[in-house]
Design a protein around this motif. Structure first.
Motif, mmCIF file in Angstrom:
data_model
loop_
_atom_site.group_PDB
_atom_site.id
_atom_site.type_symbol
_atom_site.label_atom_id
_atom_site.label_comp_id
_atom_site.label_asym_id
_atom_site.label_seq_id
_atom_site.Cartn_x
_atom_site.Cartn_y
_atom_site.Cartn_z
ATOM 1 N N VAL A 147 0.853 -1.189 0.000
ATOM 2 C CA VAL A 147 0.000 0.000 0.000
ATOM 3 C C VAL A 147 0.892 1.243 0.000
ATOM 4 C CG1 VAL A 147 -1.695 1.329 1.312
ATOM 5 C CG2 VAL A 147 -1.885 -1.165 1.186
ATOM 6 N N GLY A 148 0.572 2.193 -0.867
ATOM 7 C CA GLY A 148 1.357 3.424 -0.946
ATOM 8 C C GLY A 148 2.472 3.383 -1.966
ATOM 9 N N GLU A 149 2.751 2.206 -2.548
ATOM 10 C CA GLU A 149 3.767 2.146 -3.599
ATOM 11 C C GLU A 149 3.236 2.802 -4.872
ATOM 12 O OE1 GLU A 149 6.877 -0.972 -4.069
ATOM 13 O OE2 GLU A 149 5.290 -2.247 -3.250
ATOM 14 N N PRO A 150 4.145 3.367 -5.697
ATOM 15 C CA PRO A 150 3.702 4.040 -6.921
ATOM 16 C C PRO A 150 3.185 3.038 -7.957
ATOM 17 C CG PRO A 150 6.097 3.948 -6.837
ATOM 18 C CD PRO A 150 5.601 3.476 -5.504
ATOM 19 N N VAL A 151 2.077 3.378 -8.594
ATOM 20 C CA VAL A 151 1.536 2.550 -9.678
ATOM 21 C C VAL A 151 1.314 3.446 -10.890
ATOM 22 C CG1 VAL A 151 0.432 0.836 -8.204
ATOM 23 C CG2 VAL A 151 -0.831 2.881 -8.837
ATOM 24 N N PHE A 152 1.466 2.864 -12.055
ATOM 25 C CA PHE A 152 1.264 3.573 -13.317
ATOM 26 C C PHE A 152 -0.125 3.219 -13.847
ATOM 27 C CE2 PHE A 152 1.836 3.710 -18.043
ATOM 28 C CZ PHE A 152 1.997 5.091 -18.145
ATOM 29 N N THR A 153 -0.872 4.221 -14.298
ATOM 30 C CA THR A 153 -2.248 4.011 -14.732
ATOM 31 C C THR A 153 -2.467 4.553 -16.138
ATOM 32 O OG1 THR A 153 -3.085 4.160 -12.468
ATOM 33 C CG2 THR A 153 -4.676 4.497 -14.228
ATOM 34 N N ILE A 154 -3.156 3.760 -16.946
ATOM 35 C CA ILE A 154 -3.591 4.191 -18.275
ATOM 36 C C ILE A 154 -5.117 4.135 -18.301
ATOM 37 C CG2 ILE A 154 -3.586 3.690 -20.752
ATOM 38 C CD1 ILE A 154 -0.875 2.356 -20.419
ATOM 39 N N GLU A 155 -5.755 5.244 -18.642
ATOM 40 C CA GLU A 155 -7.200 5.275 -18.829
ATOM 41 C C GLU A 155 -7.479 5.468 -20.321
ATOM 42 O OE1 GLU A 155 -9.404 7.472 -15.444
ATOM 43 O OE2 GLU A 155 -7.437 8.428 -15.621
ATOM 44 N N ARG A 156 -8.397 4.659 -20.842
ATOM 45 C CA ARG A 156 -8.677 4.728 -22.288
ATOM 46 C C ARG A 156 -10.174 4.640 -22.540
ATOM 47 N NH1 ARG A 156 -5.657 0.374 -24.504
ATOM 48 N NH2 ARG A 156 -7.493 -0.953 -24.586
ATOM 49 N N SER A 157 -10.668 5.540 -23.362
ATOM 50 C CA SER A 157 -12.071 5.526 -23.778
ATOM 51 C C SER A 157 -12.105 5.453 -25.298
ATOM 52 C CB SER A 157 -12.801 6.791 -23.317
ATOM 53 O OG SER A 157 -12.705 6.949 -21.925
ATOM 54 N N THR A 158 -13.050 4.681 -25.840
ATOM 55 C CA THR A 158 -13.179 4.597 -27.294
ATOM 56 C C THR A 158 -14.617 4.861 -27.711
ATOM 57 O OG1 THR A 158 -13.594 2.198 -27.279
ATOM 58 C CG2 THR A 158 -11.299 2.915 -27.472
ATOM 59 N N TRP A 159 -14.747 5.420 -28.912
ATOM 60 C CA TRP A 159 -16.049 5.734 -29.494
ATOM 61 C C TRP A 159 -16.156 5.126 -30.889
ATOM 62 C CZ3 TRP A 159 -13.350 8.835 -26.303
ATOM 63 C CH2 TRP A 159 -14.041 9.493 -25.272
ATOM 64 N N TRP A 160 -17.362 4.864 -31.305
ATOM 65 C CA TRP A 160 -17.633 4.415 -32.666
ATOM 66 C C TRP A 160 -18.722 5.312 -33.244
ATOM 67 C CZ3 TRP A 160 -16.438 2.928 -37.103
ATOM 68 C CH2 TRP A 160 -17.334 2.365 -37.997
ATOM 69 N N GLU A 161 -18.329 6.132 -34.229
ATOM 70 C CA GLU A 161 -19.245 7.059 -34.894
ATOM 71 C C GLU A 161 -20.009 7.914 -33.886
ATOM 72 O OE1 GLU A 161 -21.604 4.758 -37.655
ATOM 73 O OE2 GLU A 161 -20.028 4.896 -39.166
ATOM 74 N N GLY A 162 -19.268 8.487 -32.936
ATOM 75 C CA GLY A 162 -19.834 9.418 -31.976
ATOM 76 C C GLY A 162 -20.474 8.795 -30.752
ATOM 77 N N GLN A 163 -20.542 7.480 -30.688
ATOM 78 C CA GLN A 163 -21.172 6.804 -29.554
ATOM 79 C C GLN A 163 -20.120 6.096 -28.714
ATOM 80 O OE1 GLN A 163 -24.118 3.683 -30.449
ATOM 81 N NE2 GLN A 163 -25.455 4.659 -28.959
ATOM 82 N N ALA A 164 -20.094 6.393 -27.415
ATOM 83 C CA ALA A 164 -19.100 5.800 -26.529
ATOM 84 C C ALA A 164 -19.307 4.291 -26.419
ATOM 85 C CB ALA A 164 -19.192 6.435 -25.145
ATOM 86 N N VAL A 165 -18.224 3.555 -26.535
ATOM 87 C CA VAL A 165 -18.285 2.094 -26.465
ATOM 88 C C VAL A 165 -17.754 1.585 -25.128
ATOM 89 C CG1 VAL A 165 -17.460 -0.072 -27.471
ATOM 90 C CG2 VAL A 165 -18.088 1.841 -28.966
ATOM 91 N N THR A 166 -16.575 2.042 -24.732
ATOM 92 C CA THR A 166 -15.958 1.472 -23.532
ATOM 93 C C THR A 166 -15.024 2.454 -22.852
ATOM 94 O OG1 THR A 166 -14.649 -0.414 -22.695
ATOM 95 C CG2 THR A 166 -14.045 0.461 -24.835
ATOM 96 N N TYR A 167 -14.903 2.279 -21.548
ATOM 97 C CA TYR A 167 -13.909 2.993 -20.741
ATOM 98 C C TYR A 167 -13.161 1.939 -19.932
ATOM 99 C CZ TYR A 167 -11.892 5.199 -16.640
ATOM 100 O OH TYR A 167 -11.024 5.571 -15.658
ATOM 101 N N VAL A 168 -11.834 2.073 -19.861
ATOM 102 C CA VAL A 168 -11.050 1.089 -19.113
ATOM 103 C C VAL A 168 -9.924 1.791 -18.370
ATOM 104 C CG1 VAL A 168 -9.566 0.587 -21.116
ATOM 105 C CG2 VAL A 168 -9.764 -1.092 -19.266
#
Length: 229
Positions: free
Chosen positions: A194-215
């Motif tokens: 607990v408290g150790e540094p972690v690296f985070t990637i957040e990614r959201s994708t859309w298809w023709e203006g409509q949101a598909v996923t967030y991770v």
């Protein structure tokens, strides 16, 4: 056997490089190409989008698609598949689905992806391992408004990224990179303190203006991100 987007892309590229479709020529529309190749329109769209990203064709709304007069070279950021990343290093890959549920999208997710009120999403909690060591924790939401088939999909044997890439193309991607400190939950997943540094990637994708996923992907201390353009 239906053509894949790679088959479609390869054949169109061949027509361009061989001069069958000369610079400035109008390319058949997606409906015509889908009929020609015996595949779904979305398959054609993904092939055309990649060719446009690579600077070989130019797509304009209402004006159609044409072979570029002068090819443009552009950098692309492909969505990586963690299994391929781990196996390319000679390590043994293992995937584990921790939880899989259908929930009403929380307020923060609806605001971020502009989902409808009471819109539902598949919520997945996954772990990816390299040689038995925790490599990546994945916290993913898939909008059932954009992709209702996700509710019946089986994510118990393969990560959702691979399923999504095979199921639906994407027209827009947003990626955020950040550093933080592991809370108890992440520390348990990533086998760190607990408290150790972690690296985070957040990614959201859309298809023709409509949101598909967030991770949100989280990596244990020592992870290094390398990209190639």
């Amino acid at each position: 056997m239906k053509a894949t987007y790679k088959d479609v892309k390869s054949d169109i590229l061949s027509k361009i490089t061989k001069g069958e479709w000369a610079p400035g020529d109008l390319v058949p529309n997606e409906v015509e190409l889908a009929a020609t190749y015996g595949c779904a329109r979305a398959t054609v769209n993904r092939a055309m989008r990649e060719l446009a990203d690579e600077g070989l064709i130019e797509r304009r709304r209402k004006a159609g698609t044409r072979v570029r007069m002068s090819p443009v070279r552009q950098a692309r950021f492909d969505i990586p598949v963690v299994r391929a990343e781990i196996e390319s290093r000679g390590a043994t890959y293992r995937y584990s689905l921790v939880s899989d549920s259908v929930e009403v999208a929380p307020d923060w997710l609806r605001a971020r992806l502009k989902l409808p009120a009471e819109g539902k999403a598949v919520h997945l909690d996954c772990m990816h391992y390299a040689d038995g060591v925790p490599h990546e924790h994945e916290d993913r939401w898939i909008s059932l408004t954009a992709l209702p088939t996700a509710e019946e999909a089986d994510f118990s044997h393969a990560g959702p990224t691979e399923w999504l890439l095979a199921t639906i193309p994407f027209s827009e991607v947003e990626i955020s990179l950040s550093a933080g400190l592991a809370d108890q939950r992440l520390a348990d997943y990533l086998a760190c303190a607990v408290g150790e540094p972690v690296f985070t990637i957040e990614r959201s994708t859309w298809w023709e203006g409509q949101a598909v996923t967030y991770v949100r992907f989280s990596y244990r201390p020592g992870y290094r991100l390398t990209t190639r353009y």
